[in-house]
Design an enzyme around this catalytic site. Structure first.
Site, mmCIF file in Angstrom:
data_model
loop_
_atom_site.group_PDB
_atom_site.id
_atom_site.type_symbol
_atom_site.label_atom_id
_atom_site.label_comp_id
_atom_site.label_asym_id
_atom_site.label_seq_id
_atom_site.Cartn_x
_atom_site.Cartn_y
_atom_site.Cartn_z
ATOM 1 N N CYS A 1 0.812 -1.225 0.000
ATOM 2 C CA CYS A 1 0.000 0.000 0.000
ATOM 3 C C CYS A 1 0.845 1.275 0.000
ATOM 4 O O CYS A 1 0.308 2.369 -0.218
ATOM 5 C CB CYS A 1 -0.960 0.003 1.182
ATOM 6 S SG CYS A 1 -1.998 -1.464 1.224
ATOM 7 N N HIS B 1 -3.123 7.058 2.538
ATOM 8 C CA HIS B 1 -3.584 5.773 1.991
ATOM 9 C C HIS B 1 -4.997 5.495 2.503
ATOM 10 O O HIS B 1 -5.306 5.720 3.676
ATOM 11 C CB HIS B 1 -2.623 4.665 2.430
ATOM 12 C CG HIS B 1 -3.145 3.301 2.157
ATOM 13 N ND1 HIS B 1 -3.621 2.928 0.919
ATOM 14 C CD2 HIS B 1 -3.275 2.212 2.961
ATOM 15 C CE1 HIS B 1 -4.023 1.669 0.979
ATOM 16 N NE2 HIS B 1 -3.826 1.223 2.200
ATOM 17 N N ASN C 1 -10.220 -0.347 0.098
ATOM 18 C CA ASN C 1 -8.754 -0.218 0.107
ATOM 19 C C ASN C 1 -8.216 -0.795 -1.202
ATOM 20 O O ASN C 1 -8.297 -2.005 -1.429
ATOM 21 C CB ASN C 1 -8.212 -0.992 1.316
ATOM 22 C CG ASN C 1 -6.705 -0.914 1.440
ATOM 23 O OD1 ASN C 1 -6.006 -0.499 0.512
ATOM 24 N ND2 ASN C 1 -6.199 -1.331 2.582
HETATM 25 N N1 ACO Z 1 -18.779 -8.666 9.331
HETATM 26 C C1 ACO Z 1 -19.301 -8.959 10.533
HETATM 27 N N2 ACO Z 1 -18.557 -9.364 11.584
HETATM 28 C C2 ACO Z 1 -17.240 -9.452 11.395
HETATM 29 C C3 ACO Z 1 -16.623 -9.167 10.147
HETATM 30 C C4 ACO Z 1 -17.457 -8.762 9.086
HETATM 31 N N3 ACO Z 1 -16.973 -8.459 7.879
HETATM 32 N N4 ACO Z 1 -15.306 -9.359 10.261
HETATM 33 C C5 ACO Z 1 -15.064 -9.753 11.531
HETATM 34 N N5 ACO Z 1 -16.242 -9.809 12.205
HETATM 35 C C6 ACO Z 1 -16.449 -10.174 13.604
HETATM 36 C C7 ACO Z 1 -15.362 -11.081 14.143
HETATM 37 O O1 ACO Z 1 -15.655 -12.435 13.848
HETATM 38 C C8 ACO Z 1 -15.446 -10.800 15.623
HETATM 39 O O2 ACO Z 1 -16.535 -11.493 16.155
HETATM 40 P P1 ACO Z 1 -16.449 -12.149 17.665
HETATM 41 O O3 ACO Z 1 -16.221 -10.961 18.557
HETATM 42 O O4 ACO Z 1 -17.762 -12.799 17.793
HETATM 43 O O5 ACO Z 1 -15.276 -13.058 17.608
HETATM 44 C C9 ACO Z 1 -15.795 -9.317 15.688
HETATM 45 O O6 ACO Z 1 -16.348 -8.984 14.402
HETATM 46 C C10 ACO Z 1 -14.616 -8.424 15.981
HETATM 47 O O7 ACO Z 1 -13.530 -8.814 15.106
HETATM 48 P P2 ACO Z 1 -12.190 -8.023 15.113
HETATM 49 O O8 ACO Z 1 -11.298 -8.559 14.040
HETATM 50 O O9 ACO Z 1 -11.655 -7.967 16.512
HETATM 51 O O10 ACO Z 1 -12.710 -6.607 14.666
HETATM 52 P P3 ACO Z 1 -12.057 -5.193 14.863
HETATM 53 O O11 ACO Z 1 -12.940 -4.382 15.723
HETATM 54 O O12 ACO Z 1 -10.604 -5.261 15.168
HETATM 55 O O13 ACO Z 1 -12.204 -4.596 13.408
HETATM 56 C C11 ACO Z 1 -10.935 -4.222 11.411
HETATM 57 C C12 ACO Z 1 -11.558 -5.255 12.323
HETATM 58 C C13 ACO Z 1 -12.046 -3.361 10.808
HETATM 59 C C14 ACO Z 1 -10.182 -4.938 10.303
HETATM 60 C C15 ACO Z 1 -9.983 -3.325 12.259
HETATM 61 O O14 ACO Z 1 -9.078 -4.118 12.992
HETATM 62 C C16 ACO Z 1 -9.234 -2.390 11.409
HETATM 63 O O15 ACO Z 1 -9.773 -1.439 10.910
HETATM 64 N N6 ACO Z 1 -7.935 -2.606 11.212
HETATM 65 C C17 ACO Z 1 -7.131 -1.866 10.289
HETATM 66 C C18 ACO Z 1 -6.717 -2.787 9.248
HETATM 67 C C19 ACO Z 1 -6.871 -2.260 7.872
HETATM 68 O O16 ACO Z 1 -7.462 -1.258 7.581
HETATM 69 N N7 ACO Z 1 -6.286 -3.015 7.001
HETATM 70 C C20 ACO Z 1 -6.272 -2.702 5.640
HETATM 71 C C21 ACO Z 1 -5.077 -3.272 5.024
HETATM 72 S S1 ACO Z 1 -3.653 -2.653 5.756
HETATM 73 C C22 ACO Z 1 -3.283 -1.248 5.039
HETATM 74 O O17 ACO Z 1 -3.760 -0.950 4.006
HETATM 75 C C23 ACO Z 1 -2.338 -0.403 5.733
#
Ligand code: ACO
Length: 321
Positions: free
Chosen positions: A115, A248, A278
């Site tokens: 990215c 980004h 993304n």
């Molecule tokens: N829909 C519904 N529920 C979901 C989904 C979905 N798509 N994905 C995960 N869940 C559930 C999980 O199973 C979990 O359920 P549980 O609590 O029953 O086990 C719950 O949601 C929480 O999951 P987490 O992974 O802990 O969710 P989090 O609050 O951390 O959010 C996210 C995840 C949005 C990816 C967050 O960590 C984030 O924004 N991270 C940044 C990563 C990013 O943007 N990456 C992009 C690529 S990297 C880059 O470009 C730099």
């Protein structure tokens, strides 16, 4: 002294937007509420079967070349930032050169910094031009991340989209790239990776994108703020002299936290993640082109372009558009 300035921008998104509700209709166990509240993403574009990164790059490049008012044959350097190339080799840049009908035997190569790829590619292109070795570069970010997503992993597949953005960067007697900074720390590789490879005619390991979302989130907010400050310092400017920030486009919460940390008003931060998801190396040039074409970014304004991604890599380029 030879400087490098952006002469034109272009971008391309394949097909119609695929909304969060469309993903639910396709059988992914998720909801518009979950995706949009955590990421700000409402839709993304997905390349149809048979459409590859070079196809997207070609369309974005044609638009950038038209905006620059030059001919494809005037381009003597092509750098494509991509982590989803058409092939292991030849490079997507070499394929693009051929598609554009360029026969001048200029240089063409890909940059792989996930990215941060566009920040890396733009920095490299600027140095080629400033050295006097090349006069006009096509710098492209093009991705088909939909091909490396595990559509059974709802934690990642809802986050990404496909697209391409391009700029023509040309030699000038006025500075266009004011400062740049690139960084990497390979010790963070496991938190965002596609750990598979191809050998002996088989895929070895896991061919899908894997991510520790929370670790990525914390890392991204820290380094995006740090590297934006670094380029502003290097240029001898202060943050209140910056007209626009284009981070980004991974997640609206990362974008907002970065703007806040830097003290940049939300209305000076370009955000396209809601419409594009993304798009990795394509996200910065896609956002730049959109904001140039809708009239927000004007000639003479100062813009920070910055990325962070797998590797981990991160970088920023401060431009005067
Ligand atoms: N829909 C519904 N529920 C979901 C989904 C979905 N798509 N994905 C995960 N869940 C559930 C999980 O199973 C979990 O359920 P549980 O609590 O029953 O086990 C719950 O949601 C929480 O999951 P987490 O992974 O802990 O969710 P989090 O609050 O951390 O959010 C996210 C995840 C949005 C990816 C967050 O960590 C984030 O924004 N991270 C940044 C990563 C990013 O943007 N990456 C992009 C690529 S990297 C880059 O470009 C730099």
């Amino acid at each position: 002294m030879i400087y490098a300035r952006i002469a034109g921008t272009g971008s391309y998104l394949p097909g119609e937007p695929v909304t969060n509700d469309d993903l639910v209709a396709r059988g992914i166990e998720t909801s518009d509420e979950w995706i949009s509240s955590r990421t700000g993403i409402r839709a993304r574009h997905l390349a149809p079967e048979g459409v590859s990164a070079s196809d997207l790059a070609e369309q974005a490049s044609l638009r950038a070349i038209e905006a620059a008012g030059c001919e494809a044959g005037d381009i003597d350097l092509i750098i494509v930032a991509t982590s989803t190339p058409d092939f292991i080799f030849p490079s997507t840049a070499a394929l693009l050169q051929s598609r554009l009908g360029i026969r001048n035997e200029g240089a063409a190569f890909d940059v792989q910094a996930v990215c941060s790829g566009f920040a890396y590619a733009l920095t490299v292109a600027e140095k080629f031009i400033a050295s006097g070795s090349h006069k006009r570069a096509l710098v492209v970010g093009a991705e088909t991340f939909s091909r490396i997503l595990d559509w059974n992993d709802r934690g990642t597949c809802v986050l990404f989209g496909d697209g391409a953005g391009a700029i023509v960067l040309e030699a000038s007697d006025r500075p266009g790239v004011l400062a740049s900074a690139l960084h990497a720390d390979g010790s963070h590789s496991p938190i965002l990776c596609v750990p598979g490879t191809v050998a002996a005619g088989q895929v070895l390991g896991d061919p899908f994108l894997r991510m520790d979302g929370q670790a990525v989130f914390k890392f991204a907010v820290k380094v995006l703020a740090d590297v934006a400050n670094e380029v502003v310092d290097r240029a001898g400017l202060s943050m209140d002299e910056i007209d626009w920030l284009i981070p980004h486009q991974a997640n609206i919460r990362i974008i907002n936290s970065t703007g806040k940390k830097l003290g940049i008003d939300a209305d000076k931060v370009i955000a396209t993640v809601s419409m594009h998801g993304n798009t990795s190396a394509a996200s910065i040039p896609l956002a730049l082109d959109l904001a140039v074409r809708d009239g927000r970014i004007k000639r003479g304004q100062k813009v920070i372009l910055e990325g962070v991604g797998g590797g981990f890599t991160w970088g920023a380029v401060l431009i005067e558009y």
